[in-house]
Design a protein around this motif. Structure first.
Motif, short mmCIF file in Angstrom:
data_model
loop_
_atom_site.label_atom_id
_atom_site.label_comp_id
_atom_site.label_asym_id
_atom_site.label_seq_id
_atom_site.Cartn_x
_atom_site.Cartn_y
_atom_site.Cartn_z
N ALA A 1 -34.30 -42.70 -55.03
CA ALA A 1 -34.03 -41.26 -55.09
C ALA A 1 -34.39 -40.60 -53.76
O ALA A 1 -33.67 -39.71 -53.27
CB ALA A 1 -34.80 -40.63 -56.23
N MET B 1 -27.15 -46.86 -59.88
CA MET B 1 -26.92 -45.54 -59.30
C MET B 1 -25.55 -45.42 -58.64
O MET B 1 -25.24 -44.40 -58.03
CB MET B 1 -28.01 -45.22 -58.27
N THR C 1 -39.29 -51.43 -61.60
CA THR C 1 -38.03 -50.72 -61.84
C THR C 1 -38.21 -49.22 -61.63
O THR C 1 -37.39 -48.56 -60.98
CB THR C 1 -37.51 -51.00 -63.25
N ALA D 1 -38.56 -45.17 -66.22
CA ALA D 1 -37.62 -46.23 -65.86
C ALA D 1 -36.21 -45.89 -66.33
O ALA D 1 -35.23 -46.11 -65.61
CB ALA D 1 -38.07 -47.56 -66.44
N GLU E 1 -32.89 -36.50 -65.98
CA GLU E 1 -31.70 -37.35 -66.02
C GLU E 1 -31.36 -37.77 -67.44
O GLU E 1 -30.24 -38.23 -67.70
CB GLU E 1 -31.91 -38.58 -65.14
N ARG F 1 -29.16 -42.28 -62.94
CA ARG F 1 -28.76 -41.47 -61.80
C ARG F 1 -27.55 -42.08 -61.10
O ARG F 1 -27.60 -42.41 -59.92
CB ARG F 1 -29.93 -41.35 -60.81
N GLY G 1 -36.67 -46.87 -58.62
CA GLY G 1 -35.89 -45.65 -58.85
C GLY G 1 -36.40 -44.48 -58.02
O GLY G 1 -35.61 -43.72 -57.45
N SER H 1 -34.75 -43.28 -64.05
CA SER H 1 -34.34 -43.84 -62.76
C SER H 1 -32.99 -44.52 -62.86
O SER H 1 -32.17 -44.46 -61.93
CB SER H 1 -35.39 -44.86 -62.28
N ALA H 2 -32.73 -45.16 -63.99
CA ALA H 2 -31.46 -45.88 -64.18
C ALA H 2 -30.33 -44.95 -64.63
O ALA H 2 -29.22 -45.40 -64.84
CB ALA H 2 -31.65 -46.99 -65.19
N VAL I 1 -31.39 -51.23 -59.64
CA VAL I 1 -31.35 -49.78 -59.81
C VAL I 1 -30.31 -49.15 -58.88
O VAL I 1 -29.59 -48.21 -59.25
CB VAL I 1 -32.74 -49.17 -59.58
#
Length: 401
Positions: free
Chosen positions: A391, A227, A383, A176, A3, A182, A387, A179-180, A223
């Motif tokens: 997902a 997203m 966090t 982290a 990502e 996306r 994520g 994850s943020a 999160v």
């Protein structure tokens, strides 16, 4: 593909012994596909040299707002526009204070003011500095402005003390950030999350409660919003800032949480029951403080509403209903039983007896179950764990679209 591939990350390194970790962080970010440029404060240069970061990043390192060659073409503005994200790691107490109060008397603080890129800070400092009221107030100000805070972790510190204040490890930071990053995974989806404890009042000064801090549920809300989801957060009594872009409803008792969840239920795509809802509440709340008059005190309790089961059986049931199970033993057995008994699609179980994860901690680890399989989410910041769980939820939503 990661990502972070193609992202332009401006890494700010401030003064502190954790600055040495930032060198590894540059490599980790590059391995994830990001382009990295580094800005160092004067304090950071006392711990690591600019030459180190230049060699690792492949770009000149900026250290001063008064660099005549760079500023001949307004270099700080160019750099501020170049970045798609500003990451400050380590972020010292001094840097957090400067950002909170809008200072612009060095290059890093000026770049943060001059850029429209999202800012992420990774605090690192002594445990007493981290707990100080001034630091907490500065953090609250930054979070309210949309700054993302990662960590800190807990453990041994360079000063010889032990506690919260350690900078997260580079791999945790990269996870982290990924994850943020996306935003399309939950774009247009409506996500309802309950978080925190419930307090069941015995009298005006006493209550039955639990140790839930609400951090996991708030991380999920933050999160999920990042997203692209429209997030409603039903929060028990916790002292946590509302994540940017999240609609928050505050409640105290289990019955109030149940009413708020059901009121928000129509049209939701996902319900995540991350709250630690009390199983029992006093039959009667005394209007006056209960006095100490005898050697024992008997309190009659009644079961509280089963919010998860009620949501799963509701006519306005979301596409996915996800529960949480905080266990101290036989995690698989109890989690699978709760999944089946309450009619859930997924259940995320964590061992709250394990040191450093679960209640009142910054980290977590989850075992996620559906009717057939188990998915393990390894230990990381809440966090990062949020994520990974979201997902998985987004993937499941996709198959049901």
């Amino acid at each position: 593909m990661s990502e972070l591939a193609g992202q332009r990350i401006l890494l700010g390194v401030s003064g502190g012994i954790a600055a040495y970790k930032a060198a590894d962080l540059v490599r980790r970010l590059q391995d994830a596909g990001a382009e990295v440029r580094v800005v160092m404060t004067e304090g950071a240069q006392q711990f690591v040299t600019a030459t180190t970061f230049q060699a690792l990043s492949g770009h000149p390192v900026r250290t001063s707002l008064w660099d005549a060659a760079a500023e001949a073409a307004m270099g700080h503005i160019e750099l501020a526009r170049w970045a798609t994200r500003i990451l400050i790691a380590p972020a010292s107490a001094d840097v957090l204070a400067r950002l909170a109060h809008g200072f612009a008397n060095d290059l890093l603080s000026t770049l943060c003011l001059a850029s429209e890129a999202p800012v992420v800070v990774v605090p690192a400092m002594n445990r007493v500095m981290w707990a100080h009221a001034a630091t907490r107030a500065n953090l609250a100000t930054l979070v309210a402005r949309g700054v993302t805070v990662l960590g800190p972790g807990e453990g041994d510190q360079a000063c010889g003390e032990v506690g919260a204040g350690r900078m997260l490890e580079p791999l945790q930071i990269v996870q982290a950030l990924a994850s943020a990053s996306r935003p399309s995974l939950l774009s247009g989806r409506q996500v309802l999350i309950s978080a925190g404890p419930t307090f069941e009042d015995l009298d005006p000064v006493r209550f039955l409660g639990n140790r839930s801090s609400g951090k996991m549920g708030f991380a999920l809300a933050a999160v999920a919003a990042a997203m692209g989801a429209r997030v409603t957060l039903v929060a028990g009594p916790v002292s946590l800032a509302t994540p940017p872009g999240v609609q928050r409803v505050d409640v105290r008792r289990a019955a109030q949480m149940r009413d708020a969840v059901l009121a928000a239920l129509p049209g939701q795509d996902v319900y995540i029951g991350a709250a630690a809802v009390a199983d029992y509440a006093p039959v009667e709340t005394q209007p006056q403080k209960i006095k100490k008059t005898g050697e024992t005190l008997a309190v009659q309790l009644v079961r509280t509403p089963d919010i998860l089961a009620e949501v799963a059986a509701h006519a306005a049931r979301p596409h996915l209903v996800v529960g949480f199970a905080a266990e101290t033993n036989d995690l698989d057995t109890y989690a699978r039983d709760k999944l089946r008994r309450k009619g859930l699609d997924l259940i995320a179980a964590n061992d709250v007896s394990a040191q450093g994860i679960g209640f009142e901690s910054e980290d977590n680890a989850l075992a996620v179950f559906d009717a057939e399989r188990r998915f393990d989410i390894p230990r990381g910041t809440k966090t990062a764990v949020a994520g990974a769980l979201l997902a998985l939820i987004a993937e499941r939503l996709g198959t049901r679209a």
